[in-house]
Design an enzyme around this catalytic site. Structure first.
Site, mmCIF file in Angstrom:
data_model
loop_
_atom_site.group_PDB
_atom_site.id
_atom_site.type_symbol
_atom_site.label_atom_id
_atom_site.label_comp_id
_atom_site.label_asym_id
_atom_site.label_seq_id
_atom_site.Cartn_x
_atom_site.Cartn_y
_atom_site.Cartn_z
ATOM 1 N N HIS A 112 46.500 16.572 16.649
ATOM 2 C CA HIS A 112 46.456 17.849 17.294
ATOM 3 C C HIS A 112 47.229 18.933 16.455
ATOM 4 O O HIS A 112 48.379 18.883 16.335
ATOM 5 C CB HIS A 112 46.946 17.885 18.742
ATOM 6 C CG HIS A 112 46.698 18.916 19.736
ATOM 7 N ND1 HIS A 112 45.590 19.405 20.347
ATOM 8 C CD2 HIS A 112 47.650 20.095 19.828
ATOM 9 C CE1 HIS A 112 45.546 20.362 20.999
ATOM 10 N NE2 HIS A 112 47.063 20.852 20.736
ATOM 11 N N ASN A 117 40.060 15.634 8.000
ATOM 12 C CA ASN A 117 41.042 14.317 8.240
ATOM 13 C C ASN A 117 40.373 13.264 8.010
ATOM 14 O O ASN A 117 41.154 12.233 7.522
ATOM 15 C CB ASN A 117 41.513 14.567 9.732
ATOM 16 C CG ASN A 117 42.688 15.583 9.855
ATOM 17 O OD1 ASN A 117 43.611 15.383 9.638
ATOM 18 N ND2 ASN A 117 42.109 16.776 10.421
ATOM 19 N N GLY A 161 35.299 17.082 9.304
ATOM 20 C CA GLY A 161 35.766 15.841 8.771
ATOM 21 C C GLY A 161 36.744 15.901 7.611
ATOM 22 O O GLY A 161 36.625 14.980 6.905
ATOM 23 N N ASN A 221 45.540 10.268 18.357
ATOM 24 C CA ASN A 221 44.839 11.648 18.293
ATOM 25 C C ASN A 221 45.706 12.550 17.266
ATOM 26 O O ASN A 221 47.045 12.445 17.203
ATOM 27 C CB ASN A 221 44.622 12.387 19.704
ATOM 28 C CG ASN A 221 43.843 13.558 19.443
ATOM 29 O OD1 ASN A 221 42.895 13.861 18.652
ATOM 30 N ND2 ASN A 221 44.210 14.590 20.239
ATOM 31 N N MET A 255 35.854 15.989 19.819
ATOM 32 C CA MET A 255 35.848 16.951 20.845
ATOM 33 C C MET A 255 35.243 16.436 22.297
ATOM 34 O O MET A 255 34.660 17.290 23.031
ATOM 35 C CB MET A 255 34.711 18.099 20.494
ATOM 36 C CG MET A 255 35.229 18.861 19.000
ATOM 37 S SD MET A 255 37.291 19.407 19.191
ATOM 38 C CE MET A 255 37.062 20.656 20.169
ATOM 39 N N ARG A 256 35.446 15.015 22.286
ATOM 40 C CA ARG A 256 34.960 14.567 23.832
ATOM 41 C C ARG A 256 36.041 14.006 24.354
ATOM 42 O O ARG A 256 37.077 13.310 23.552
ATOM 43 C CB ARG A 256 33.748 13.610 23.529
ATOM 44 C CG ARG A 256 32.753 14.176 23.019
ATOM 45 C CD ARG A 256 32.008 15.306 23.990
ATOM 46 N NE ARG A 256 30.727 15.832 23.049
ATOM 47 C CZ ARG A 256 29.699 16.576 23.614
ATOM 48 N NH1 ARG A 256 29.745 16.744 24.942
ATOM 49 N NH2 ARG A 256 29.116 16.994 22.782
HETATM 50 C C1 GRF Z 1 42.211 19.461 13.312
HETATM 51 O O1 GRF Z 1 42.883 20.578 13.037
HETATM 52 C C2 GRF Z 1 42.597 18.464 14.088
HETATM 53 O O2 GRF Z 1 44.300 18.688 14.342
HETATM 54 C C3 GRF Z 1 41.984 18.777 15.485
HETATM 55 O O3 GRF Z 1 40.860 18.978 15.260
HETATM 56 C C4 GRF Z 1 40.924 19.582 13.627
HETATM 57 C C5 GRF Z 1 39.807 18.456 12.932
HETATM 58 O O4 GRF Z 1 39.582 19.123 11.665
HETATM 59 N N1 GRF Z 1 42.002 17.791 16.367
HETATM 60 P P1 GRF Z 1 38.553 18.385 10.736
HETATM 61 O O5 GRF Z 1 37.345 18.054 11.223
HETATM 62 O O6 GRF Z 1 39.322 17.006 10.448
HETATM 63 O O7 GRF Z 1 38.776 19.006 9.444
#
Ligand code: GRF
Length: 207
Positions: free
Chosen positions: A116, A28, A26, A114, A97-98
């Site tokens: 990535h 982000n 988490g 999203n 992740m879904r």
């Molecule tokens: C990030 O690197 C994002 O790009 C990918 O999953 C990761 C999530 O990281 N989709 P966090 O849980 O926000 O640390």
């Protein structure tokens, strides 16, 4: 009620509220919290003890664990129902992740984003950072895109390049990418919820 029913009844395209969906640590989500974007209505996770849910609770935000079963249609409905119940008009995927089913894309048209950890269309799917290292690229990065029915495929909203250094491993490269993510994602989400992003075929126009 079906999601379609919800769409007509409750999802307002003018809503500036959004749900964050996250499965992992988490960071982000934390960047979005720290950016104090008004309208973060709820954090939804499919992992009961995820860092994302902990961070949400610490920030005093509604935090909902939505367990995932085998039925993608039902899983999608549950996630959408929770988001809509909290007044969200957009879904912000931050390490979720879904795979959401088509009903979510219909319920939130051009309102699901999203992030990535690669420069799409290179290295879609899981392990994007490892894929980039294995391919020997000298530059990788981050992509924020709208979600469509294919994985890591929808119209690209923003990208940042990140150098790959000779001594990099997955952790060091991902850490450098995350730094850019934490700066970029709040800017994109703010633009999304204030109606500054328009999609024309594959192109996203910022105004
Ligand atoms: C990030 O690197 C994002 O790009 C990918 O999953 C990761 C999530 O990281 N989709 P966090 O849980 O926000 O640390």
């Amino acid at each position: 009620l079906t999601i379609v029913g919800y769409r007509h009844a409750l999802v307002s395209p003018a809503s500036t509220r959004f749900a964050v969906l996250a499965s992992g640590s988490g960071t982000n989500l934390q960047a979005l919290i720290d950016a104090r974007i008004a309208g973060l209505a709820v954090v939804i996770s499919d992992v009961s003890d995820s860092g994302a849910l902990l961070r949400a609770r610490e920030a005093g935000l509604p935090a909902e664990f939505v367990p995932h079963g085998d039925d993608r249609i039902r899983n999608t409905e549950l996630v959408c129902e929770v988001a809509i119940r909290h007044g969200a008009g957009a879904l912000v995927l931050a390490g979720f992740m879904r795979i959401l089913g088509p009903a979510a894309i219909r319920a939130f048209p051009d309102r699901i984003v999203n992030i990535h950890p690669s420069l799409l269309p290179a290295f879609p799917g899981v392990d994007a950072v490892a894929q980039a290292l294995a391919a020997g690229v000298k530059v990788s990065g981050v992509t924020v895109h709208f979600v469509d029915e294919q994985i890591d495929h929808g119209p690209i909203i923003a990208q940042r390049a990140v150098p790959v250094l000779p001594e990099d491993d997955v952790d060091s490269l991902h850490a450098r990418i995350r730094k850019e993510e934490h700066d970029l994602y709040p800017r994109v989400v703010r633009a999304l919820i204030t109606g500054r992003l328009t999609v024309k075929e594959r192109r996203v126009i910022w105004s």
